[in-house]
Design a protein around this motif. Sequence first.
Motif, PDB file in Angstrom:
ATOM      1  N   LYS A 199     -20.158 -13.319  25.030  1.00 55.31           N
ATOM      2  CA  LYS A 199     -20.257 -13.684  26.443  1.00 55.31           C
ATOM      3  C   LYS A 199     -20.985 -15.011  26.566  1.00 55.31           C
ATOM      4  N   GLY A 200     -20.862 -15.625  27.728  1.00 53.28           N
ATOM      5  CA  GLY A 200     -21.579 -16.859  27.995  1.00 53.28           C
ATOM      6  C   GLY A 200     -23.042 -16.576  28.298  1.00 53.28           C
ATOM      7  N   ILE A 201     -23.941 -17.439  27.789  1.00 55.08           N
ATOM      8  CA  ILE A 201     -25.373 -17.298  28.034  1.00 55.08           C
ATOM      9  C   ILE A 201     -25.958 -18.669  28.348  1.00 55.08           C
ATOM     10  N   GLY A 202     -27.095 -18.683  29.019  1.00 55.26           N
ATOM     11  CA  GLY A 202     -27.703 -19.961  29.353  1.00 55.26           C
ATOM     12  C   GLY A 202     -29.178 -19.845  29.678  1.00 55.26           C
ATOM     13  N   LEU A 203     -29.867 -20.987  29.587  1.00 56.23           N
ATOM     14  CA  LEU A 203     -31.249 -21.121  30.023  1.00 56.23           C
ATOM     15  C   LEU A 203     -31.279 -22.176  31.111  1.00 56.23           C
ATOM     16  N   ALA A 204     -32.034 -21.932  32.170  1.00 58.95           N
ATOM     17  CA  ALA A 204     -32.049 -22.847  33.311  1.00 58.95           C
ATOM     18  C   ALA A 204     -33.440 -22.909  33.923  1.00 58.95           C
ATOM     19  N   TYR A 205     -33.766 -24.065  34.485  1.00 55.45           N
ATOM     20  CA  TYR A 205     -34.964 -24.181  35.304  1.00 55.45           C
ATOM     21  C   TYR A 205     -34.569 -23.874  36.744  1.00 55.45           C
ATOM     22  N   ALA A 206     -35.355 -23.016  37.374  1.00 56.63           N
ATOM     23  CA  ALA A 206     -35.044 -22.570  38.730  1.00 56.63           C
ATOM     24  C   ALA A 206     -36.332 -22.106  39.405  1.00 56.63           C
ATOM     25  N   PRO A 207     -36.324 -21.910  40.729  1.00 54.50           N
ATOM     26  CA  PRO A 207     -37.517 -21.418  41.402  1.00 54.50           C
ATOM     27  C   PRO A 207     -38.041 -20.128  40.767  1.00 54.50           C
ATOM     28  N   LYS A 231     -25.082 -26.395  37.458  1.00 57.11           N
ATOM     29  CA  LYS A 231     -25.947 -26.020  38.571  1.00 57.11           C
ATOM     30  C   LYS A 231     -25.982 -24.497  38.741  1.00 57.11           C
ATOM     31  N   VAL A 232     -27.146 -24.011  39.174  1.00 57.55           N
ATOM     32  CA  VAL A 232     -27.340 -22.584  39.397  1.00 57.55           C
ATOM     33  C   VAL A 232     -27.640 -22.366  40.878  1.00 57.55           C
ATOM     34  N   PHE A 233     -27.023 -21.305  41.451  1.00 57.08           N
ATOM     35  CA  PHE A 233     -27.136 -21.023  42.884  1.00 57.08           C
ATOM     36  C   PHE A 233     -27.643 -19.597  43.109  1.00 57.08           C
ATOM     37  N   ASN A 234     -28.339 -19.418  44.223  1.00 58.35           N
ATOM     38  CA  ASN A 234     -28.805 -18.098  44.640  1.00 58.35           C
ATOM     39  C   ASN A 234     -28.342 -17.876  46.068  1.00 58.35           C
ATOM     40  N   GLU A 235     -27.385 -16.964  46.233  1.00 58.06           N
ATOM     41  CA  GLU A 235     -26.790 -16.686  47.550  1.00 58.06           C
ATOM     42  C   GLU A 235     -26.290 -17.969  48.201  1.00 58.06           C
ATOM     43  N   GLY A 236     -25.658 -18.803  47.395  1.00 56.55           N
ATOM     44  CA  GLY A 236     -25.059 -20.037  47.881  1.00 56.55           C
ATOM     45  C   GLY A 236     -25.989 -21.219  47.947  1.00 56.55           C
ATOM     46  N   ARG A 237     -27.280 -20.977  47.727  1.00 54.48           N
ATOM     47  CA  ARG A 237     -28.263 -22.059  47.803  1.00 54.48           C
ATOM     48  C   ARG A 237     -28.490 -22.657  46.420  1.00 54.48           C
ATOM     49  N   PRO A 238     -28.327 -23.984  46.278  1.00 57.44           N
ATOM     50  CA  PRO A 238     -28.603 -24.606  44.977  1.00 57.44           C
ATOM     51  C   PRO A 238     -30.100 -24.653  44.720  1.00 57.44           C
ATOM     52  N   GLY A 239     -30.477 -24.802  43.491  1.00 58.02           N
ATOM     53  CA  GLY A 239     -31.900 -24.884  43.193  1.00 58.02           C
ATOM     54  C   GLY A 239     -32.216 -24.794  41.713  1.00 58.02           C
ATOM     55  N   GLY A 240     -31.222 -24.460  40.900  1.00 56.56           N
ATOM     56  CA  GLY A 240     -31.447 -24.351  39.468  1.00 56.56           C
ATOM     57  C   GLY A 240     -30.514 -25.245  38.679  1.00 56.56           C
ATOM     58  N   GLU A 241     -30.907 -25.564  37.452  1.00 57.99           N
ATOM     59  CA  GLU A 241     -30.057 -26.378  36.585  1.00 57.99           C
ATOM     60  C   GLU A 241     -30.155 -25.882  35.148  1.00 57.99           C
ATOM     61  N   THR A 242     -28.996 -25.702  34.529  1.00 59.50           N
ATOM     62  CA  THR A 242     -28.912 -25.222  33.159  1.00 59.50           C
ATOM     63  C   THR A 242     -29.359 -26.318  32.194  1.00 59.50           C
ATOM     64  N   VAL A 243     -30.217 -25.954  31.240  1.00 59.67           N
ATOM     65  CA  VAL A 243     -30.660 -26.914  30.228  1.00 59.67           C
ATOM     66  C   VAL A 243     -30.028 -26.623  28.869  1.00 59.67           C
ATOM     67  N   SER A 244     -29.580 -25.380  28.648  1.00 60.44           N
ATOM     68  CA  SER A 244     -28.812 -25.014  27.451  1.00 60.44           C
ATOM     69  C   SER A 244     -27.848 -23.910  27.823  1.00 60.44           C
ATOM     70  N   GLY A 245     -26.614 -24.036  27.343  1.00 61.05           N
ATOM     71  CA  GLY A 245     -25.626 -22.996  27.601  1.00 61.05           C
ATOM     72  C   GLY A 245     -24.590 -22.973  26.497  1.00 61.05           C
ATOM     73  N   THR A 246     -24.055 -21.789  26.215  1.00 61.85           N
ATOM     74  CA  THR A 246     -23.072 -21.667  25.146  1.00 61.85           C
ATOM     75  C   THR A 246     -22.341 -20.345  25.271  1.00 61.85           C
ATOM     76  N   PHE A 247     -21.355 -20.145  24.407  1.00 65.71           N
ATOM     77  CA  PHE A 247     -20.716 -18.846  24.223  1.00 65.71           C
ATOM     78  C   PHE A 247     -21.423 -18.170  23.064  1.00 65.71           C
ATOM     79  N   SER A 248     -21.919 -16.967  23.288  1.00 64.32           N
ATOM     80  CA  SER A 248     -22.626 -16.238  22.242  1.00 64.32           C
ATOM     81  C   SER A 248     -21.643 -15.483  21.357  1.00 64.32           C
TER      82      SER A 248
END
Length: 382
Positions: free
Chosen positions: A341-349, A319-336
């Motif tokens: 470092k960690g990287i990810g792609l997410a759907y969010a507002p 899950k992805v948050f903005n100032e404590g508010r949920p609203g996004g979700e990671t669809v791909s994530g990994t260690f680069s």
Amino acid sequence: MSAATDLHRSPLHDLHVLAGGKFIDFYGWQLPVQYTSIIDEHQTTRQAAGLFDISHMGQVIIEGPGAFEFIQKLITGDLQRTFDKGLGVYGHMCLPTGGIIDDIFVYGLKDTPATNQAGVRQPCGGRFFMVVNGATHEKDVAWLRKNVSSGVSIFDLEHRAAFAIQGPKALEIIRSTIAGIAELPRFAFQQIQGGAPNDTFWGCRTGYTGEEGAEFFGPAQTIVALWKQLLENGSALGLKPCGLGARDTLRLEVGYPLYGHELSENRTPLEANMEWVIKWAKGDFIGRAALEKQKKEGVKEMLLAYELTERGVPRQGAKVFNEGRPGGETVSGTFSPSLQKGIGLAYAPVSWNNAGTILEVEVHNKRVPVRVVKLPFYKRGS
């Protein structure tokens, strides 16, 4: 399919076993996830060259006088690019709702004698070679046949294999093994062998890693022989077989989408932040009306890219948050491995998708700060 004996096996399977491949079930296929380690194979591809078995991907020939118009109506890309520049075309096949059935590559030859379903040669028309995802192969072919128009023959090819060779030394290795392909420009292609659809052999200057290289699609025996030749000729330059694990970290570093993650029937190209695949000037195609409506009204959610600002590895579903508010979700994530470092792609507002914005992602029940960035995460020479 659950038991290993029920899984499809690539014609290259025995070579993977001899090379020490470790296998997983990948959408009903028993494929190597790694040989040595994901990081080693990732770095091999970035620094030298890697060989990737992609035999699970579907290979389809579409032929006939009406083939051009048929495919134009099915995809967001513009086939005219193939004829004008001799390049392969990347595009999405969409539902009338605009949702993505699959993302595909099409390579086309005009003025090619066609073959009807009875195997009889027909007057010249066009021959198009379409590569579809393994996970959606049957669904894609069913969609093609559902929408087929007159003057078009569809051949779902059998007894085939395919692989990609990728990396800064890939073209040098190809040049020493098979003529013509290394000299092609990026995204160009060549039908190395013609004839009946199942006998065709294609070399395509595309890839899924952000590196130079090519993909080869052909009869199983031909592909197995070429794999062996390339490994023999390229071993001194560091060429190694690589698995699905490295293929995933490599594609994510350069921001390439994976069907079932970034792309699905529940997402449109606009939501996937890929409007560039929609060639609005080409004319009508399935899903166009819905996409025009969505573009006019504006999307509510869009794919964004983020990198962790401290230690952690995000995973699909985080899950992805903005100032404590949920609203996004990671669809791909990994260690680069390239960026360490960690990287990810997410759907969010959409309002969250501004480079430099600080968000948070949930990693092991802990919220870790992330920074929104522009794709690609990694670019050679940067």
